[in-house]
Motif scaffolding. Structure first.
Motif, PDB file in Angstrom:
ATOM      1  N   GLU A 249       0.832  -1.210   0.000  1.00  0.00           N
ATOM      2  CA  GLU A 249       0.000   0.000   0.000  1.00  0.00           C
ATOM      3  C   GLU A 249       0.865   1.257   0.000  1.00  0.00           C
ATOM      4  O   GLU A 249       0.588   2.228  -0.706  1.00  0.00           O
ATOM      5  N   THR A 250       1.908   1.245   0.808  1.00  0.00           N
ATOM      6  CA  THR A 250       2.805   2.404   0.861  1.00  0.00           C
ATOM      7  C   THR A 250       3.487   2.624  -0.484  1.00  0.00           C
ATOM      8  O   THR A 250       3.579   3.769  -0.970  1.00  0.00           O
ATOM      9  N   CYS A 251       3.971   1.547  -1.096  1.00  0.00           N
ATOM     10  CA  CYS A 251       4.586   1.678  -2.418  1.00  0.00           C
ATOM     11  C   CYS A 251       3.578   2.172  -3.446  1.00  0.00           C
ATOM     12  O   CYS A 251       3.916   2.991  -4.317  1.00  0.00           O
ATOM     13  N   LEU A 252       2.345   1.683  -3.365  1.00  0.00           N
ATOM     14  CA  LEU A 252       1.314   2.100  -4.314  1.00  0.00           C
ATOM     15  C   LEU A 252       1.001   3.582  -4.174  1.00  0.00           C
ATOM     16  O   LEU A 252       0.791   4.285  -5.179  1.00  0.00           O
ATOM     17  N   ILE A 253       0.977   4.070  -2.943  1.00  0.00           N
ATOM     18  CA  ILE A 253       0.717   5.497  -2.720  1.00  0.00           C
ATOM     19  C   ILE A 253       1.780   6.346  -3.404  1.00  0.00           C
ATOM     20  O   ILE A 253       1.478   7.321  -4.112  1.00  0.00           O
ATOM     21  N   TYR A 254       3.043   5.981  -3.206  1.00  0.00           N
ATOM     22  CA  TYR A 254       4.117   6.765  -3.814  1.00  0.00           C
ATOM     23  C   TYR A 254       4.151   6.603  -5.328  1.00  0.00           C
ATOM     24  O   TYR A 254       4.378   7.586  -6.062  1.00  0.00           O
ATOM     25  N   ALA A 255       3.932   5.388  -5.806  1.00  0.00           N
ATOM     26  CA  ALA A 255       3.993   5.168  -7.252  1.00  0.00           C
ATOM     27  C   ALA A 255       2.887   5.932  -7.977  1.00  0.00           C
ATOM     28  O   ALA A 255       3.148   6.608  -8.986  1.00  0.00           O
ATOM     29  N   THR A 256       1.663   5.839  -7.493  1.00  0.00           N
ATOM     30  CA  THR A 256       0.559   6.552  -8.159  1.00  0.00           C
ATOM     31  C   THR A 256       0.745   8.060  -8.064  1.00  0.00           C
ATOM     32  O   THR A 256       0.480   8.785  -9.030  1.00  0.00           O
ATOM     33  N   ALA A 257       1.189   8.542  -6.896  1.00  0.00           N
ATOM     34  CA  ALA A 257       1.413   9.983  -6.756  1.00  0.00           C
ATOM     35  C   ALA A 257       2.485  10.465  -7.727  1.00  0.00           C
ATOM     36  O   ALA A 257       2.337  11.515  -8.374  1.00  0.00           O
ATOM     37  N   GLY A 258       3.574   9.700  -7.836  1.00  0.00           N
ATOM     38  CA  GLY A 258       4.650  10.104  -8.738  1.00  0.00           C
ATOM     39  C   GLY A 258       4.245  10.074 -10.201  1.00  0.00           C
ATOM     40  O   GLY A 258       4.530  11.024 -10.954  1.00  0.00           O
ATOM     41  N   TRP A 259       3.549   9.015 -10.626  1.00  0.00           N
ATOM     42  CA  TRP A 259       3.182   8.914 -12.036  1.00  0.00           C
ATOM     43  C   TRP A 259       2.101   9.922 -12.418  1.00  0.00           C
ATOM     44  O   TRP A 259       2.072  10.419 -13.554  1.00  0.00           O
ATOM     45  N   THR A 316      13.561   0.779  -5.466  1.00  0.00           N
ATOM     46  CA  THR A 316      14.776   0.746  -4.643  1.00  0.00           C
ATOM     47  C   THR A 316      14.697  -0.300  -3.539  1.00  0.00           C
ATOM     48  O   THR A 316      15.684  -0.501  -2.820  1.00  0.00           O
ATOM     49  N   LEU A 317      13.552  -0.954  -3.384  1.00  0.00           N
ATOM     50  CA  LEU A 317      13.428  -1.969  -2.338  1.00  0.00           C
ATOM     51  C   LEU A 317      14.354  -3.152  -2.580  1.00  0.00           C
ATOM     52  O   LEU A 317      14.629  -3.923  -1.663  1.00  0.00           O
ATOM     53  N   PHE A 318      14.833  -3.290  -3.812  1.00  0.00           N
ATOM     54  CA  PHE A 318      15.737  -4.387  -4.126  1.00  0.00           C
ATOM     55  C   PHE A 318      17.187  -4.061  -3.745  1.00  0.00           C
ATOM     56  O   PHE A 318      18.054  -4.930  -3.813  1.00  0.00           O
ATOM     57  N   ASN A 319      17.455  -2.816  -3.378  1.00  0.00           N
ATOM     58  CA  ASN A 319      18.792  -2.417  -2.952  1.00  0.00           C
ATOM     59  C   ASN A 319      18.657  -1.725  -1.597  1.00  0.00           C
ATOM     60  O   ASN A 319      18.107  -0.638  -1.500  1.00  0.00           O
ATOM     61  N   ARG A 320      19.142  -2.368  -0.561  1.00  0.00           N
ATOM     62  CA  ARG A 320      18.903  -1.886   0.800  1.00  0.00           C
ATOM     63  C   ARG A 320      19.520  -0.512   1.039  1.00  0.00           C
ATOM     64  O   ARG A 320      18.902   0.356   1.668  1.00  0.00           O
ATOM     65  N   ARG A 321      20.722  -0.283   0.552  1.00  0.00           N
ATOM     66  CA  ARG A 321      21.382   0.991   0.815  1.00  0.00           C
ATOM     67  C   ARG A 321      20.671   2.147   0.128  1.00  0.00           C
ATOM     68  O   ARG A 321      20.433   3.197   0.739  1.00  0.00           O
ATOM     69  N   VAL A 322      20.322   1.970  -1.127  1.00  0.00           N
ATOM     70  CA  VAL A 322      19.613   3.033  -1.847  1.00  0.00           C
ATOM     71  C   VAL A 322      18.241   3.268  -1.223  1.00  0.00           C
ATOM     72  O   VAL A 322      17.784   4.410  -1.082  1.00  0.00           O
ATOM     73  N   LYS A 323      17.597   2.178  -0.824  1.00  0.00           N
ATOM     74  CA  LYS A 323      16.281   2.310  -0.189  1.00  0.00           C
ATOM     75  C   LYS A 323      16.364   3.132   1.086  1.00  0.00           C
ATOM     76  O   LYS A 323      15.516   3.998   1.345  1.00  0.00           O
ATOM     77  N   ASN A 324      17.375   2.880   1.898  1.00  0.00           N
ATOM     78  CA  ASN A 324      17.508   3.610   3.157  1.00  0.00           C
ATOM     79  C   ASN A 324      17.776   5.094   2.918  1.00  0.00           C
ATOM     80  O   ASN A 324      17.277   5.956   3.656  1.00  0.00           O
TER      81      ASN A 324
END
Length: 422
Positions: A249-259, A316-324
């Motif tokens: 849900e959190t990812c969906l909120i950011y993805a829809t807002a960004g697109w 970025t969830l696939f890369n921990r450092r970039v995600k953080n």
């Protein structure tokens, strides 16, 4: 060979999902964050509660009843239009938020917290901002999580009970839990007989009530029984599934807002942030808004940076450092929105949702630091009390001189995955 490795990987994944509740610290932070956000909102709007959600609001009780009859939403405020009933519901919403924040009977309080959120928000659907929608959704998801395993009064009670059993002592019986369960069951029976609940909601609440009673009964009479292990497994699977939904849900909120922002011409030319800074409604600090709006380069960087961060974060969830790194940037951005645009509760809700992605190591250090600060605080109080007792020639029970060894205390609350009945 490859098929065997693939099957083994699937087996390890299934075992990990069903073996224990994942991200106990993250869900605890989500619980604390959303309960605190809703509590602060209710307290701030307390003087205006009648105009926002009560009988004096522009969205009348009759209009709300017609809307809810059409969309099937849930609100206990539709059971009566009296002012006394509204005050009771508002007070219970505040109380459940406080108790969920503290982690007292989190299974029950998460349900009452959800009832309070849905009742008030569905009463007046035009109140609030985007943060209310996030609180609305997360209040439902928290019901299915084991969000009281750490950093809660439930975790402390379970730890003390285990310590008493380890010393060969008999743990004190739990009286508050069964009493609360019985009272809520009686209230649910009255509401069901009155016909105020739809068939779906009645089945949902009765199912939760029955499961909680079974959980307590099995844990008290047969703590090591296979049925308790089965209940633990089901609870862990439900917790992990709800955790996955929260993250998605959190990812969906950011993805829809960004697109959606990408499609806007003002976001494409880098001037979108300039306009809300000139609106009185979003300018609690006019001088600060004018200062920021006067810097065209800064406005362009913030505009493009917001779009890039929101679109890129799910990947970025696939890369921990970039995600953080992006997680820290987004939290700082929400904190800036709270100050500059005057949207504190929207920002708090989004920061609480972002917290589900915080690394466990960081939360561990945060909890350990808070525990050390608490220990130092109580140690200073003990020294102050001892000093007062010595000055007056009084020997306080249990007092000890500074530097003298004292009873061992836990370094912090719940730093282990605990299978408790919270």
């Amino acid at each position: 060979m490859r098929a065997g490795r693939f099957a083994a990987a699937i087996g390890r994944g299934i075992a990990r999902v069903t073996d224990r509740p994942l991200a106990s610290y993250q869900t605890a932070v989500v619980r604390i964050g959303f309960a605190g956000t809703w509590l602060l909102f209710l307290l701030r709007e307390f003087p205006h509660r009648h105009e926002m959600y009560g009988p004096d609001g522009p969205w009348s009780w009759d209009l709300a009843q017609q809307l809810i009859a059409g969309n099937g939403a849930f609100s206990v405020l539709m059971w009566s239009d009296s002012r006394t009933w509204f005050e009771t519901v508002y007070a219970l919403a505040v109380l459940s938020s406080v108790l969920l924040l503290l982690g007292w009977r989190t299974r029950t309080m998460s349900v009452l917290f959800m009832v309070g959120v849905l009742s008030l928000q569905n009463r007046s659907v035009f109140m609030g901002d985007g943060g209310d929608n996030v609180v609305h959704l997360m209040a439902i998801y928290l019901v299915f999580t084991r969000c009281g395993l750490v950093w809660s009064l439930d975790a402390r009670r379970a730890r003390r009970s285990r310590a008493a059993r380890a010393r060969g002592e008999r743990a004190s019986p739990d009286r508050a839990g069964p009493a609360l369960w019985a009272v809520l069951g009686f209230a649910l029976l009255l509401v069901s007989l009155a016909g105020w609940l739809s068939a779906w909601w009645a089945g949902f609440f009765w199912s939760l009530w029955a499961i909680q009673g079974l959980w307590w009964s099995v844990g008290r009479r047969a703590p090591g029984h296979e049925l308790r292990s089965l209940l633990d497994l089901i609870a862990d699977v439900a917790h992990n599934a709800a955790l996955l939904v929260i993250m998605a849900e959190t990812c969906l909120i950011y993805a829809t807002a960004g697109w959606y922002k990408i499609q806007g011409s003002r976001w494409q030319d880098g001037t979108a942030v300039h306009y809300p800074l000139h609106l009185d409604y979003f300018s609690p600090w006019p001088a600060l808004s004018e200062l920021l709006a006067a810097n065209g380069i800064l406005v362009m960087l913030v505009t493009y940076g917001t779009v890039i961060v929101q679109v890129a974060f799910p990947f970025t969830l696939f890369n921990r450092r970039v995600k953080n790194v992006l997680l820290a940037v987004m939290m700082i951005e929400h904190a800036a929105i709270a100050v500059v645009l005057g949207l504190p509760f929207f920002s708090l809700a989004m920061i609480a949702a972002d917290a589900v992605f915080l690394p466990t190591s960081f939360l561990g250090r945060l909890g350990a630091g808070a525990a050390r600060a608490r220990e130092r605080l109580f140690r200073r109080r003990d020294r102050r009390d001892v000093g007062k007792g010595e000055d007056r020639g009084v020997s306080w029970p249990g007092a000890r001189r500074p530097g003298a060894p004292g009873p061992a205390e836990p370094a912090h609350v719940g730093f282990a995955h605990e299978r408790s009945g919270t």
